[in-house]
Enzyme design. Structure first.
Site, PDB file in Angstrom:
ATOM      1  N   THR A 123     -17.373 -12.325  16.904  1.00 54.40           N
ATOM      2  CA  THR A 123     -17.613 -13.896  17.528  1.00 54.40           C
ATOM      3  C   THR A 123     -17.891 -14.705  16.565  1.00 54.40           C
ATOM      4  O   THR A 123     -17.483 -15.900  16.497  1.00 54.40           O
ATOM      5  CB  THR A 123     -18.432 -13.764  18.660  1.00 54.40           C
ATOM      6  OG1 THR A 123     -19.612 -13.023  18.374  1.00 54.40           O
ATOM      7  CG2 THR A 123     -17.975 -13.221  19.920  1.00 54.40           C
ATOM      8  N   ASP A 124     -18.231 -14.397  15.271  1.00 55.63           N
ATOM      9  CA  ASP A 124     -18.849 -15.081  14.255  1.00 55.63           C
ATOM     10  C   ASP A 124     -17.815 -16.053  13.578  1.00 55.63           C
ATOM     11  O   ASP A 124     -17.812 -17.234  13.489  1.00 55.63           O
ATOM     12  CB  ASP A 124     -19.966 -14.657  13.422  1.00 55.63           C
ATOM     13  CG  ASP A 124     -19.322 -13.435  12.454  1.00 55.63           C
ATOM     14  OD1 ASP A 124     -18.097 -12.936  12.666  1.00 55.63           O
ATOM     15  OD2 ASP A 124     -19.844 -13.135  11.363  1.00 55.63           O
ATOM     16  N   GLY A 160     -21.692   1.965   3.899  1.00 52.20           N
ATOM     17  CA  GLY A 160     -20.503   2.360   4.567  1.00 52.20           C
ATOM     18  C   GLY A 160     -20.759   2.781   6.020  1.00 52.20           C
ATOM     19  O   GLY A 160     -19.979   3.309   6.714  1.00 52.20           O
ATOM     20  N   GLY A 188     -21.824   0.259   8.377  1.00 50.82           N
ATOM     21  CA  GLY A 188     -21.724  -0.903   9.043  1.00 50.82           C
ATOM     22  C   GLY A 188     -23.132  -1.340   9.340  1.00 50.82           C
ATOM     23  O   GLY A 188     -23.403  -2.094  10.422  1.00 50.82           O
ATOM     24  N   SER A 226     -24.630  -3.211   7.255  1.00 46.56           N
ATOM     25  CA  SER A 226     -24.883  -4.299   6.122  1.00 46.56           C
ATOM     26  C   SER A 226     -25.638  -4.295   5.016  1.00 46.56           C
ATOM     27  O   SER A 226     -26.257  -4.939   4.596  1.00 46.56           O
ATOM     28  CB  SER A 226     -25.436  -5.747   6.922  1.00 46.56           C
ATOM     29  OG  SER A 226     -24.634  -6.258   8.037  1.00 46.56           O
ATOM     30  N   SER A 238     -24.246  -4.565   2.144  1.00 40.86           N
ATOM     31  CA  SER A 238     -23.767  -5.637   1.237  1.00 40.86           C
ATOM     32  C   SER A 238     -24.485  -6.969   1.478  1.00 40.86           C
ATOM     33  O   SER A 238     -24.935  -7.403   0.418  1.00 40.86           O
ATOM     34  CB  SER A 238     -22.238  -5.738   1.378  1.00 40.86           C
ATOM     35  OG  SER A 238     -21.674  -5.993   2.806  1.00 40.86           O
ATOM     36  N   GLU A 292     -19.469 -12.935  -0.702  1.00 46.97           N
ATOM     37  CA  GLU A 292     -18.654 -11.900  -0.088  1.00 46.97           C
ATOM     38  C   GLU A 292     -17.143 -12.348   0.260  1.00 46.97           C
ATOM     39  O   GLU A 292     -16.326 -11.620  -0.267  1.00 46.97           O
ATOM     40  CB  GLU A 292     -19.358 -11.629   1.287  1.00 46.97           C
ATOM     41  CG  GLU A 292     -18.696 -10.444   1.750  1.00 46.97           C
ATOM     42  CD  GLU A 292     -19.779  -9.465   2.354  1.00 46.97           C
ATOM     43  OE1 GLU A 292     -20.894  -9.927   2.398  1.00 46.97           O
ATOM     44  OE2 GLU A 292     -19.300  -8.219   3.043  1.00 46.97           O
ATOM     45  N   ASP A 320     -23.860 -11.388   9.314  1.00 47.16           N
ATOM     46  CA  ASP A 320     -24.912 -10.299   8.644  1.00 47.16           C
ATOM     47  C   ASP A 320     -25.817 -11.182   7.661  1.00 47.16           C
ATOM     48  O   ASP A 320     -26.807 -10.701   7.725  1.00 47.16           O
ATOM     49  CB  ASP A 320     -23.872  -9.244   7.856  1.00 47.16           C
ATOM     50  CG  ASP A 320     -22.793  -8.668   8.724  1.00 47.16           C
ATOM     51  OD1 ASP A 320     -23.168  -8.626   9.964  1.00 47.16           O
ATOM     52  OD2 ASP A 320     -21.745  -8.243   8.287  1.00 47.16           O
ATOM     53  N   TYR A 380      -9.747  -5.523   9.762  1.00 42.63           N
ATOM     54  CA  TYR A 380     -10.438  -6.662  10.034  1.00 42.63           C
ATOM     55  C   TYR A 380      -9.892  -7.894   9.909  1.00 42.63           C
ATOM     56  O   TYR A 380      -9.963  -8.859  10.783  1.00 42.63           O
ATOM     57  CB  TYR A 380     -11.881  -6.273   9.249  1.00 42.63           C
ATOM     58  CG  TYR A 380     -12.940  -7.658   9.311  1.00 42.63           C
ATOM     59  CD1 TYR A 380     -14.144  -7.423  10.258  1.00 42.63           C
ATOM     60  CD2 TYR A 380     -13.033  -8.889   8.827  1.00 42.63           C
ATOM     61  CE1 TYR A 380     -14.994  -8.486  10.623  1.00 42.63           C
ATOM     62  CE2 TYR A 380     -13.766  -9.859   8.944  1.00 42.63           C
ATOM     63  CZ  TYR A 380     -14.798  -9.588   9.816  1.00 42.63           C
ATOM     64  OH  TYR A 380     -15.717 -10.551  10.017  1.00 42.63           O
TER      65      TYR A 380
HETATM   66  C1  GAF Z   1     -18.744  -7.578   9.739  1.00 44.81           C
HETATM   67  C2  GAF Z   1     -18.684  -8.738   9.317  1.00 44.81           C
HETATM   68  F1  GAF Z   1     -19.224  -8.931   8.149  1.00 44.81           F
HETATM   69  C3  GAF Z   1     -19.362  -9.958  10.181  1.00 44.81           C
HETATM   70  O1  GAF Z   1     -19.186 -11.309   9.829  1.00 44.81           O
HETATM   71  C4  GAF Z   1     -18.822  -9.862  11.683  1.00 44.81           C
HETATM   72  O2  GAF Z   1     -17.503 -10.354  11.754  1.00 44.81           O
HETATM   73  C5  GAF Z   1     -18.956  -8.208  12.044  1.00 44.81           C
HETATM   74  O3  GAF Z   1     -18.138  -7.559  11.400  1.00 44.81           O
HETATM   75  C6  GAF Z   1     -18.146  -8.300  13.421  1.00 44.81           C
HETATM   76  O4  GAF Z   1     -18.972  -8.855  14.561  1.00 44.81           O
HETATM   77  O5  GAF Z   1     -19.971  -7.006   9.957  1.00 44.81           O
END
Ligand code: GAF
Length: 393
Positions: A46-47, A133, A135, A137, A139, A171, A183, A235
Site C-alpha cells: 500500500t505504501d 533476505g 524480509g 528490512s 537494507s 534504495e 521500511d 515487486y
Molecule cells: C518491501 C518494500 F521495501 C516496502 O516499501 C513495501 O512496499 C513492502 O515491500 C510491501 O508492503 O518491504
C-alpha cells in the site's frame, strides 16, 4: 524443529561492530549508531500506492561503528564480507558504481550529497542481527544506521523527519530497488511499545500503542526460509500494474479509490488480473484503518481476523505468497493463533502470528512440524515486541 532467527553464540552486535572497527582501522570509533529491522503488522504493497501502513521496529539491530575518515573518502567494512569497500565522491555521485551490500552505504552518501549536504568522509564497521533476505528490512536498517552516523559525524542540519525519504532515495535511485517509504519510516520513526500508523502520501505519523504484554499476547515471527523467487522483478511488476490501474481510473494513486467505490472502479478495468491487484490494495488500506481503530480501542486480540484476511488477499488477489508462507500461516491458525499473515514484500520472507503468550511455543512447533511434513527447510522463529527506531548508542 524450528531454529532461532538470530544466530546464537555470535556475541553482542554492538560489541561486534566495535571489535570490527578496532581490528580493521586500528583505532577507536567516534561513536556507534543502531537501527532496527521491522515487521509490518498490516498494510502490504500500500505504501507506493500512497496508502496506509502499520509497521513496527524490531528488537533486532544493525550497528555501525564509525569515525571521520582521513582523506574525505568512505571505507566500509561489514561482518558479512571480510573485504572492506572503499569509495570516493566520484563513485558515490554515480548511482550503480558501488554494488553489493556496500551500495546501501554509497547510496546514503549519494542521497545526502544530492540534497546539497557536505557529507564527511568516514570509516565505518557494520555488524547486524537483522537477517539478510528474510524480509525484515536489513537494507533499511543499514541505510538508517549509516545515515544517522554521517549526520552526526558531519554535524549536518537534517531534521529526522527528512531521513526516511533520503534513505528511500538511496534504495530507489542508487541501489535501483523501486520500494516505497514504509521500511525506512518504521526503522527511523519506530517507538518502543507502539506500531507506526503512517499515511504514505502525507508522511503524517501516529504512534499507536501496541501493548502485547498487557493483552497477554505475543507476535511470533516465522522466517519461512523460502528461497527468493524472482522477488525483485515481481515487486516491480506489481508496482507497475497498480500505477497503470490508477492511470486508467483517473486517480493519482490507488489510495484515492474509496472502499465504497471499489465495485464501480473494478467494473471500469478490463482485465481480471488488474482487478485482483486493485482489490487487494483498496481492501488492504481499509484493513489498516480498521486495525488502527481496534488498537485505539484497546482491542488487540480482535485484530486477528484482519491479519488473516490480509494474508488471503495477498495470496489470492495480489499473488505474492509462496507455499512455505501459506503453510506457516495455515499451521499457525490451526494451532490457535488469533491471526497470521505474511509480512513484507513477498515471495518468501517472514510470517507473523498473533498468539496468546503461553501458546507461542505450541504454535512455533506446529509450524515446524508442518514444514517437516512438507519437506521444507526448518523455519526460524522469534517472539517480538515493538522496539524503538534508530539511535546513537
Ligand atoms: C518491501 C518494500 F521495501 C516496502 O516499501 C513495501 O512496499 C513492502 O515491500 C510491501 O508492503 O518491504
Amino acid at each position: 524443529m524450528s531454529t532461532a532467527i538470530v544466530g546464537e553464540g555470535r556475541g553482542d552486535v554492538a560489541d561486534r561492530a566495535t571489535a570490527g572497527f578496532r581490528q580493521r582501522y586500528g583505532t577507536e570509533p567516534a561513536g556507534r549508531w543502531a537501527a532496527p529491522g521491522r515487521v509490518n503488522l498490516i498494510g502490504e504493497h500500500t505504501d507506493y500506492n500512497d496508502g496506509f501502513v502499520l509497521p513496527f521496529a524490531l528488537p533486532l539491530r544493525t550497528v555501525v561503528a564509525a569515525a571521520p575518515g582521513p582523506d574525505g573518502r568512505w571505507t566500509v567494512w561489514s561482518e558479512l564480507d571480510d573485504e572492506p569497500v572503499e569509495f570516493g565522491a566520484e563513485a558515490a555521485d554515480e548511482p550503480g558504481r558501488v554494488d553489493g551490500w556496500a551500495a546501501y552505504v554509497a547510496g546514503v552518501v549519494w542521497a545526502l550529497r544530492a540534497a546539497g549536504l557536505d557529507v564527511p568522509g568516514a570509516r565505518l564497521a557494520i555488524a547486524s542481527d537483522v537477517p539478510v533476505g528474510s524480509g525484515l528490512s536489513s537494507s533499511a536498517a543499514i541505510e538508517s544506521a549509516v545515515l544517522a552516523a554521517l549526520v552526526d559525524l558531519g554535524g549536518l542540519d537534517l531534521p529526522t523527519e527528512r531521513w526516511p525519504r533520503l534513505a528511500q532515495r538511496a534504495e530507489n535511485d542508487y541501489v535501483g530497488a523501486p520500494t516505497g517509504i514504509m521500511d525506512q519510516s518504521a526503522v527511523i520513526r519506530g517507538v518502543q511499545g507502539h506500531a507506526l500508523f503512517l499515511d504514505c502520501r502525507t508522511e503524517e505519523v501516529e504512534q499507536i500503542p501496541f501493548d502485547l504484554d498487557a493483552a497477554g499476547l505475543a507476535v511470533l515471527v516465522v522466517d519461512s526460509r523460502a528461497p527468493h523467487r524472482h522477488a525483485d522483478g515481481e515487486y516491480a511488476a506489481r508496482r507497475r500494474s497498480c500505477e497503470r490501474a490508477a492511470a486508467t481510473l483517473g486517480v493519482a494513486a490507488l489510495r484515492d479509490v474509496p472502499t465504497a467505490d471499489l465495485d464501480a472502479a473494478l467494473a471500469r478495468l478490463d482485465d481480471e488480473e488488474t482487478r485482483r491487484r486493485v482489490r487487494h490494495v483498496v481492501t488492504e488500506d481499509q484493513r489498516v484503518l480498521d486495525t488502527v481503530a481496534l488498537l485505539r480501542a484497546g482491542r488487540v486480540r480482535d485484530i486477528g481476523p484482519l491479519l488473516t484476511a490480509s494474508h488471503a488477499s495477498m495470496r489470492d488477489d495480489f499473488e505474492i505468497t509462496v507455499p512455505e508462507v501459506d503453510t506457516a500461516v495455515e499451521a499457525a491458525l490451526t494451532a490457535g493463533a488469533h491471526g497470521a499473515r505474511m509480512t513484507g514484500g513477498g515471495f518468501g520472507g517472514c510470517v507473523l502470528a498473533l498468539v496468546d503468550v503461553d501458546a507461542a511455543d505450541t504454535v512455533a512447533r506446529a509450524v515446524a512440524d508442518a514444514y517437516a511434513e512438507r519437506g521444507f527447510a526448518a523455519p526460524g522463529t522469534l517472539t517480538v515486541q515493538p522496539a524503538g527506531g534508530v539511535t546513537r548508542m
